[in-house]
Design a protein around this motif. Structure first.
Motif, PDB file in Angstrom:
ATOM      1  N   PHE A 179       2.067   2.921  11.976  1.00  0.00           N
ATOM      2  CA  PHE A 179       2.164   1.474  11.763  1.00  0.00           C
ATOM      3  C   PHE A 179       3.225   0.864  12.679  1.00  0.00           C
ATOM      4  CE2 PHE A 179       4.184  -2.145   9.626  1.00  0.00           C
ATOM      5  CZ  PHE A 179       3.094  -2.987   9.506  1.00  0.00           C
ATOM      6  N   HIS A 180       4.378   1.501  12.764  1.00  0.00           N
ATOM      7  CA  HIS A 180       5.441   0.950  13.613  1.00  0.00           C
ATOM      8  C   HIS A 180       5.085   1.060  15.097  1.00  0.00           C
ATOM      9  CE1 HIS A 180       8.480  -0.151  10.685  1.00  0.00           C
ATOM     10  NE2 HIS A 180       8.119   0.919   9.997  1.00  0.00           N
ATOM     11  N   LYS A 181       4.401   2.134  15.474  1.00  0.00           N
ATOM     12  CA  LYS A 181       3.997   2.258  16.884  1.00  0.00           C
ATOM     13  C   LYS A 181       2.968   1.184  17.231  1.00  0.00           C
ATOM     14  CE  LYS A 181       2.350   5.400  20.340  1.00  0.00           C
ATOM     15  NZ  LYS A 181       2.152   6.752  20.758  1.00  0.00           N
ATOM     16  N   LYS A 182       2.055   0.917  16.296  1.00  0.00           N
ATOM     17  CA  LYS A 182       1.030  -0.106  16.523  1.00  0.00           C
ATOM     18  C   LYS A 182       1.664  -1.476  16.715  1.00  0.00           C
ATOM     19  CE  LYS A 182      -1.501  -1.995  13.406  1.00  0.00           C
ATOM     20  NZ  LYS A 182      -2.361  -2.585  12.461  1.00  0.00           N
ATOM     21  N   ASN A 183       2.765  -1.721  16.011  1.00  0.00           N
ATOM     22  CA  ASN A 183       3.455  -3.014  16.104  1.00  0.00           C
ATOM     23  C   ASN A 183       4.531  -3.021  17.185  1.00  0.00           C
ATOM     24  OD1 ASN A 183       1.974  -4.211  14.050  1.00  0.00           O
ATOM     25  ND2 ASN A 183       3.287  -3.302  12.497  1.00  0.00           N
ATOM     26  N   HIS A 184       4.626  -1.945  17.949  1.00  0.00           N
ATOM     27  CA  HIS A 184       5.551  -1.833  19.077  1.00  0.00           C
ATOM     28  C   HIS A 184       7.014  -1.981  18.676  1.00  0.00           C
ATOM     29  CE1 HIS A 184       2.040  -1.935  21.622  1.00  0.00           C
ATOM     30  NE2 HIS A 184       1.668  -3.074  21.057  1.00  0.00           N
ATOM     31  N   ILE A 213       1.669   7.922   8.664  1.00  0.00           N
ATOM     32  CA  ILE A 213       1.151   6.556   8.543  1.00  0.00           C
ATOM     33  C   ILE A 213       2.242   5.536   8.893  1.00  0.00           C
ATOM     34  CG2 ILE A 213       0.273   4.838   6.900  1.00  0.00           C
ATOM     35  CD1 ILE A 213      -1.778   6.905   7.791  1.00  0.00           C
ATOM     36  N   GLY A 214       3.468   5.786   8.432  1.00  0.00           N
ATOM     37  CA  GLY A 214       4.570   4.872   8.731  1.00  0.00           C
ATOM     38  C   GLY A 214       4.862   4.783  10.218  1.00  0.00           C
ATOM     39  N   LEU A 215       4.904   5.934  10.874  1.00  0.00           N
ATOM     40  CA  LEU A 215       5.173   5.921  12.314  1.00  0.00           C
ATOM     41  C   LEU A 215       4.017   5.311  13.091  1.00  0.00           C
ATOM     42  CD1 LEU A 215       6.977   9.336  12.789  1.00  0.00           C
ATOM     43  CD2 LEU A 215       7.958   7.058  12.450  1.00  0.00           C
ATOM     44  N   TYR A 273      12.423   7.220   8.078  1.00  0.00           N
ATOM     45  CA  TYR A 273      11.283   7.824   7.384  1.00  0.00           C
ATOM     46  C   TYR A 273      11.578   9.281   7.003  1.00  0.00           C
ATOM     47  CZ  TYR A 273       7.931   4.054   7.654  1.00  0.00           C
ATOM     48  OH  TYR A 273       7.278   2.875   7.447  1.00  0.00           O
ATOM     49  N   ILE A 274      12.174  10.016   7.909  1.00  0.00           N
ATOM     50  CA  ILE A 274      12.487  11.421   7.616  1.00  0.00           C
ATOM     51  C   ILE A 274      13.508  11.522   6.491  1.00  0.00           C
ATOM     52  CG2 ILE A 274      13.566  13.503   8.563  1.00  0.00           C
ATOM     53  CD1 ILE A 274      12.218  12.763  11.239  1.00  0.00           C
ATOM     54  N   ILE A 311       0.834  -1.204   0.000  1.00  0.00           N
ATOM     55  CA  ILE A 311       0.000   0.000   0.000  1.00  0.00           C
ATOM     56  C   ILE A 311       0.866   1.251   0.000  1.00  0.00           C
ATOM     57  CG2 ILE A 311      -1.621   1.332   1.409  1.00  0.00           C
ATOM     58  CD1 ILE A 311      -2.880  -1.365   2.201  1.00  0.00           C
ATOM     59  N   GLU A 312       1.950   1.224   0.747  1.00  0.00           N
ATOM     60  CA  GLU A 312       2.878   2.356   0.806  1.00  0.00           C
ATOM     61  C   GLU A 312       3.471   2.658  -0.577  1.00  0.00           C
ATOM     62  OE1 GLU A 312       6.430   1.902   3.309  1.00  0.00           O
ATOM     63  OE2 GLU A 312       5.384   3.197   4.721  1.00  0.00           O
TER      64      GLU A 312
END
Length: 87
Positions: A53-58, A49-51, A68-69, A13-14
């Motif tokens: 996603f990564h926060k959701k997956n810990h 969105i990337g951050l 990302y930056i 999707i990205e």
């Protein structure tokens, strides 16, 4: 197994999102500054969105944020250099 499929789907999707934005930038006859604004907004959304996603997956850390930056800075810079003749 499900987490690997979700991660793969996220990355697909990205790529489609970034590719679609570039196609949109190429197809619309906008001024350069409008294109830069659209690209900037797209990249901010990409980072968010990337951050998320990564926060959701810990598995978010400084390295992921920096990655990302830096990718966004690279994409923005390449777009400017490829369109320098329009400035």
């Amino acid at each position: 197994m499900i987490m690997k499929k979700l991660s793969f789907l996220y990355y697909v999707i990205e790529v489609v999102y970034i590719g679609g934005t570039f196609v949109l930038l190429l197809e619309l006859s906008l001024t350069l500054y409008s294109q830069l604004l659209l690209l900037f907004l797209m990249l901010i959304f990409y980072i968010a969105i990337g951050l998320w996603f990564h926060k959701k997956n810990h598995n978010i850390n400084a390295k992921v944020v920096l990655e990302y930056i830096l990718i966004c800075v690279l994409i923005y810079t390449l777009f400017i250099f490829l369109n320098i003749s329009k400035i």
